[in-house]
Design an enzyme around this catalytic site. Structure first.
Site, PDB file in Angstrom:
ATOM      1  CG  ASN A 182      -2.070  -1.032   1.034  1.00  0.00           C
ATOM      2  OD1 ASN A 182      -2.448  -1.379  -0.074  1.00  0.00           O
ATOM      3  ND2 ASN A 182      -2.582  -1.534   2.144  1.00  0.00           N
ATOM      4  CB  CYS A 218     -10.159  -6.480  -4.658  1.00  0.00           C
ATOM      5  SG  CYS A 218      -8.558  -7.307  -4.570  1.00  0.00           S
TER       6      CYS A 218
END
Length: 423
Positions: free
Chosen positions: A23, A117
């Site tokens: 991230n 996702c």
């Protein structure tokens, strides 16, 4: 089409070294193009999302070269393409950071709607609100976000809800805006601090990252820098939970233990032994019985939504009834049906999952419905009796480096196979 085949019911033991934070990496790499100079980024995870950004930057005119598997040298001097609609962009969520980076440097950007996702609505309204506050015009042209400004100016921006992505994106654009920008109710995740530290090394003036108020004094130009990405707290948590569910003892190294506090507290609460060192945590689950608990996902420093599927899997074999409340994504429970194929007893009521602990799980064929759900399937398979086959491994590869190699080093029976798709 790759699949993972896992023969379960084996204790994990040994040491696993955690990679750089996904991230953080997927935000730092776009930030590098703001420098009009050379940046060297080290400790990058060798994962699909990073590879997609590498390809994207080169298509934009940057000269990006892997010095080794975990070190990327990016020369952004000749970046000229501000219309970014390549296929790679559509494969990942974090491509939206190109909006803030390009808007900051060029005062314009056209970026394809991000992919990644699919576990619920993930609007970028807060990102666009922030850009507008800085003086940008924003339009949605089909599946492309178009932002532009004659100049950007500092502003006071209050985030209606805590958003990691919006906090980073606004911070990127504000770095090269005229005047002072204040972001209130900002997200506080470790990778926000990492991005701010990288920008500051390039000459930005950012204070308060890691708190709920971030102050940015705009600068005219950024220069190159060399930077090392922080360790991945979600990968670390995944291996911690895997060690626990198998009743093993594993040293999870190259981490910042403070980042793991919310998980460590819950693991100790259910009966797992936790020993912390300067840059490691030892998870000791040998000869221990685990009890049920309740978990609520929250923004950092609360329990992370990205560890919810993995922890729910562990709770599925704990004594008693556990409750998990998902406060971040409304469709994050898509993986539950796959977990039930392995024998878990879970009922979902809105954002709450009620988990009745079972004695054992049994192998079956399951799918990874998203990145962290894929990690949960691996964890469940490691515990299950018999053989489990996991499909849609592409999701797992987006965020976990050499996943089968790392688990094998801990004693797992896991291998990757390639299966020809049915016609």
């Amino acid at each position: 089409m790759d699949r993972l085949v896992i023969k379960g019911n084996r204790k994990l033991s040994g040491e696993v070294v955690i990679s750089g934070a996904k991230n953080a990496a997927v935000a730092v790499i776009p930030a590098a193009i703001m420098a009009q100079d050379v940046c060297v980024i080290d400790n990058l995870p060798y994962i699909e999302d990073v590879k997609c950004l590498y390809t994207t930057l080169n298509k934009m005119g940057a000269e990006s070269v892997y010095e080794d598997k975990h070190t990327l040298k990016i020369d952004s001097s000749n970046v000229s393409e501000t219309k970014v609609t390549f296929d790679e962009v559509r494969k990942m969520r974090a491509s939206y950071y190109l909006l803030g980076a390009l808007l900051g440097r060029f005062k314009k950007a056209q970026v394809a709607m991000p992919g990644g996702c699919n576990f619920g609505t993930r609007p970028i309204d807060l990102h666009l609100k922030g850009f507008r506050a800085l003086g940008a015009n924003v339009e949605i042209c089909g599946d492309v976000v178009c932002v532009s400004a004659e100049k950007l100016h500092g502003a006071g921006i209050y985030m209606d809800t805590v958003s990691v992505g919006a906090t980073i994106n606004i911070m990127l654009a504000a770095t090269m805006a005229e005047g002072v920008t204040t972001i209130e109710n900002a997200a506080k995740e470790p990778h926000i601090v990492d991005v701010a530290n990288f920008l500051n090394m390039m000459g930005a003036k950012i204070k308060g990252a890691g708190t709920d108020v971030i102050k940015i004094i705009g600068v005219d130009r950024l220069h190159g820098a060399e930077y090392t990405i922080i360790p991945d707290q979600i990968e670390a948590g995944t291996y911690m939970i895997a060690a626990a569910i198998t009743g093993g003892k594993v040293k999870v190294s190259n981490i910042i233990p403070k980042h793991m506090d919310s998980l460590s507290a819950k693991l100790m609460e259910i009966g797992v032994g936790i020993e912390e060192g300067d840059d490691y945590i030892i998870v000791d689950a040998e000869n221990k019985n685990f009890c049920a608990t309740s978990i609520r996902t929250m923004a950092y420093p609360g329990f992370p939504t990205d560890l919810q599927p993995q922890m729910t899997t562990l709770l599925s074999v704990c004594d008693g009834t556990s409750m998990v409340t998902e406060n971040v994504w409304e469709k994050r429970y898509q993986y539950i049906d796959e977990l039930k194929r392995l024998g878990a007893k879970i009922t979902v009521e809105g954002r709450v999952a009620i988990i009745e602990g079972v004695k054992e799980l049994s192998g079956a064929s399951v799918e990874a419905t998203d990145l962290r759900a894929g990690a949960a399937m691996i964890i469940a398979a490691l515990k299950a009796r018999g053989e489990t086959v996991i499909g849609e491994v592409k999701y797992i590869d987006r965020g976990y480096e050499e996943v089968e190699k790392k688990f094998s080093s801990l004693g797992a029976d896991i291998k990757r196979i390639n299966v020809e798709p049915e016609v």
